[in-house]
Design a protein around this motif. Structure first.
Motif, short mmCIF file in Angstrom:
data_model
loop_
_atom_site.label_atom_id
_atom_site.label_comp_id
_atom_site.label_asym_id
_atom_site.label_seq_id
_atom_site.Cartn_x
_atom_site.Cartn_y
_atom_site.Cartn_z
N GLU A 26 0.85 -1.10 0.14
CA GLU A 26 0.01 0.01 0.01
C GLU A 26 0.78 1.34 0.11
OE1 GLU A 26 -3.03 2.89 2.33
OE2 GLU A 26 -1.43 1.51 3.50
N TYR A 27 1.80 1.57 0.92
CA TYR A 27 2.62 2.34 0.72
C TYR A 27 3.51 2.55 -0.32
CZ TYR A 27 2.80 2.77 5.85
OH TYR A 27 2.40 2.80 7.23
N ALA A 28 3.74 1.35 -1.29
CA ALA A 28 4.50 1.50 -2.50
C ALA A 28 3.65 2.30 -3.57
CB ALA A 28 4.84 0.06 -2.96
N VAL A 29 2.32 1.75 -3.45
CA VAL A 29 1.38 2.22 -4.47
C VAL A 29 1.06 3.95 -4.24
CG1 VAL A 29 -0.96 2.32 -5.11
CG2 VAL A 29 0.04 0.22 -4.85
N ARG A 30 1.19 4.23 -2.87
CA ARG A 30 0.89 5.70 -2.39
C ARG A 30 2.34 6.47 -2.98
NH1 ARG A 30 -0.80 5.28 3.57
NH2 ARG A 30 0.17 7.33 3.60
N GLU A 91 2.42 4.42 -18.19
CA GLU A 91 2.82 2.99 -18.44
C GLU A 91 2.98 2.25 -17.62
OE1 GLU A 91 6.13 3.62 -21.15
OE2 GLU A 91 5.13 5.21 -22.45
N ILE A 92 2.87 2.85 -16.05
CA ILE A 92 3.02 1.71 -15.08
C ILE A 92 1.68 1.63 -14.31
CG2 ILE A 92 4.22 1.80 -12.82
CD1 ILE A 92 6.17 3.70 -13.78
N SER A 93 1.38 0.37 -14.06
CA SER A 93 -0.01 -0.10 -13.86
C SER A 93 -0.03 -0.41 -12.27
CB SER A 93 -0.66 -1.19 -14.39
OG SER A 93 0.23 -2.32 -13.87
N ILE A 94 -0.99 -0.19 -11.80
CA ILE A 94 -1.04 -0.69 -10.07
C ILE A 94 -0.53 -2.08 -9.82
CG2 ILE A 94 -2.36 -0.66 -7.96
CD1 ILE A 94 -1.99 2.21 -9.12
N ALA A 95 -0.76 -3.00 -10.79
CA ALA A 95 -0.47 -4.25 -10.72
C ALA A 95 1.13 -4.08 -10.72
CB ALA A 95 -1.09 -4.94 -11.93
N ASP A 96 2.05 -3.62 -11.75
CA ASP A 96 3.19 -3.56 -11.69
C ASP A 96 3.98 -3.17 -10.39
OD1 ASP A 96 3.31 -3.54 -14.60
OD2 ASP A 96 3.25 -1.80 -14.78
N VAL A 97 3.31 -2.48 -9.49
CA VAL A 97 3.76 -2.00 -8.35
C VAL A 97 3.57 -2.95 -7.29
CG1 VAL A 97 3.76 -0.15 -6.46
CG2 VAL A 97 3.34 0.39 -8.82
N LEU A 98 2.45 -3.64 -7.40
CA LEU A 98 2.07 -4.66 -6.43
C LEU A 98 2.71 -5.93 -6.80
CD1 LEU A 98 -1.91 -4.51 -6.31
CD2 LEU A 98 -0.42 -3.27 -4.52
N ARG A 99 2.93 -6.20 -7.85
CA ARG A 99 3.96 -7.49 -8.19
C ARG A 99 5.26 -7.02 -7.63
NH1 ARG A 99 0.81 -7.50 -13.48
NH2 ARG A 99 -0.68 -9.43 -13.16
N CYS A 100 5.90 -6.02 -7.90
CA CYS A 100 7.14 -5.91 -7.42
C CYS A 100 7.33 -6.03 -6.08
CB CYS A 100 7.38 -4.31 -7.83
SG CYS A 100 9.12 -3.66 -6.89
N LEU A 140 -6.44 -4.04 -11.56
CA LEU A 140 -5.06 -3.56 -11.35
C LEU A 140 -4.20 -3.26 -12.43
CD1 LEU A 140 -4.61 -5.57 -8.03
CD2 LEU A 140 -5.15 -3.19 -8.09
N GLU A 141 -4.47 -4.00 -13.68
CA GLU A 141 -3.51 -3.91 -14.79
C GLU A 141 -4.09 -2.85 -15.77
OE1 GLU A 141 -3.26 -7.78 -16.57
OE2 GLU A 141 -1.81 -8.53 -14.97
N GLU A 142 -5.25 -2.49 -15.52
CA GLU A 142 -5.97 -1.43 -16.31
C GLU A 142 -5.87 -0.17 -16.00
OE1 GLU A 142 -9.27 -3.16 -18.55
OE2 GLU A 142 -8.44 -5.02 -18.61
N THR A 143 -5.52 -0.01 -14.64
CA THR A 143 -5.24 1.20 -14.01
C THR A 143 -4.01 1.68 -13.82
OG1 THR A 143 -7.39 0.56 -12.80
CG2 THR A 143 -6.18 2.67 -11.84
N SER A 144 -3.53 2.75 -14.58
CA SER A 144 -2.26 3.40 -14.47
C SER A 144 -2.01 4.48 -13.16
CB SER A 144 -1.82 4.00 -15.67
OG SER A 144 -2.55 5.40 -15.83
N LEU A 145 -0.76 4.35 -12.91
CA LEU A 145 -0.35 5.75 -11.90
C LEU A 145 -1.18 7.10 -12.44
CD1 LEU A 145 3.20 4.51 -11.03
CD2 LEU A 145 1.21 4.12 -9.93
N ALA A 146 -0.98 7.26 -13.48
CA ALA A 146 -1.42 8.55 -14.33
C ALA A 146 -3.14 8.63 -13.92
CB ALA A 146 -1.11 8.56 -15.56
N ASP A 147 -3.57 7.59 -14.28
CA ASP A 147 -5.14 7.45 -13.88
C ASP A 147 -5.34 7.71 -12.42
OD1 ASP A 147 -5.87 6.41 -16.65
OD2 ASP A 147 -5.66 4.23 -15.73
N VAL A 148 -4.78 7.26 -11.43
CA VAL A 148 -5.00 7.58 -9.97
C VAL A 148 -4.49 9.01 -9.69
CG1 VAL A 148 -4.52 6.94 -7.67
CG2 VAL A 148 -4.65 5.00 -9.59
#
Length: 185
Positions: A26-30, A91-100, A140-148
């Motif tokens: 959660e901290y990583a996504v934020r 180009e960076i999805s929420i899923a990319d961050v969570l998987r990392c 999660l894969e279809e929501t980007s950091l830019a979207d949020v």
């Protein structure tokens, strides 16, 4: 280091009732959304990023190290150093961050879905887990950091969120900022 899991809820109709997200994820996504809101080419100091999102600074250092290893952020050294996204926020999805941070989006005992030992009446559970993973991916894969960071979520994600808010109201959950006694539904 203590890791607290935070529940993230979506639909009760079989899509995803509840998943658990580590505090680190959660901290990583934020942190990543905060970086996405920075001006292009600007770097953000770790302390500024920690302060902006209320993340313990030393914990954030570890998170940023993982994100850098996965090439989701870049760091610059020196007095004017800090962190920036390694590629455009769109180009960076929420899923990319969570998987990392936490690995696969939905795993069952860290076993591949095709290798689960289900038989007899439990055999269909493999397809339930596949559907769960597909549902999570669709958000999660279809929501980007830019979207949020812009607040402009993909329409299907906004619809899921609106539907869930309606369910919360039906169950008597307070909205953010509501004050007063909670009604039990």
């Amino acid at each position: 280091m203590v890791m607290h899991a935070r529940p993230v809820c979506t639909h009760d109709d079989g899509r995803i009732q509840r998943m658990r997200m580590s505090a680190k994820a959660e901290y990583a996504v934020r942190a990543m959304v905060q970086l996405a809101s920075a001006d292009e080419g600007a770097v953000v100091k770790t302390d500024d990023l920690a302060k902006a999102q209320g993340i313990p600074p030393q914990f954030l250092v570890d998170i940023l190290s993982d994100l850098r290893t996965d090439r989701l952020v870049r760091s610059r050294r020196g007095r004017d150093g800090g962190y920036e996204l390694a590629r455009p926020a769109a180009e960076i999805s929420i899923a990319d961050v969570l998987r990392c941070i936490d690995g696969p989006l939905a795993s069952v005992r860290d076993i591949g879905l095709g290798d689960l030992p289900y038989s007899g009446p439990t055999a269909a559970l493999t397809d339930v887990w596949r559907a769960l993973r597909a549902s999570m991916r669709s958000v999660l894969e279809e929501t980007s950091l830019a979207d949020v960071s812009s607040g402009d979520l993909p329409s299907h994600v906004a619809t899921f969120a609106d539907d869930y808010r309606g369910q919360e109201q039906e169950r008597g959950h307070r909205k953010a900022g509501d004050i007063g006694p909670r009604t039990v539904g």
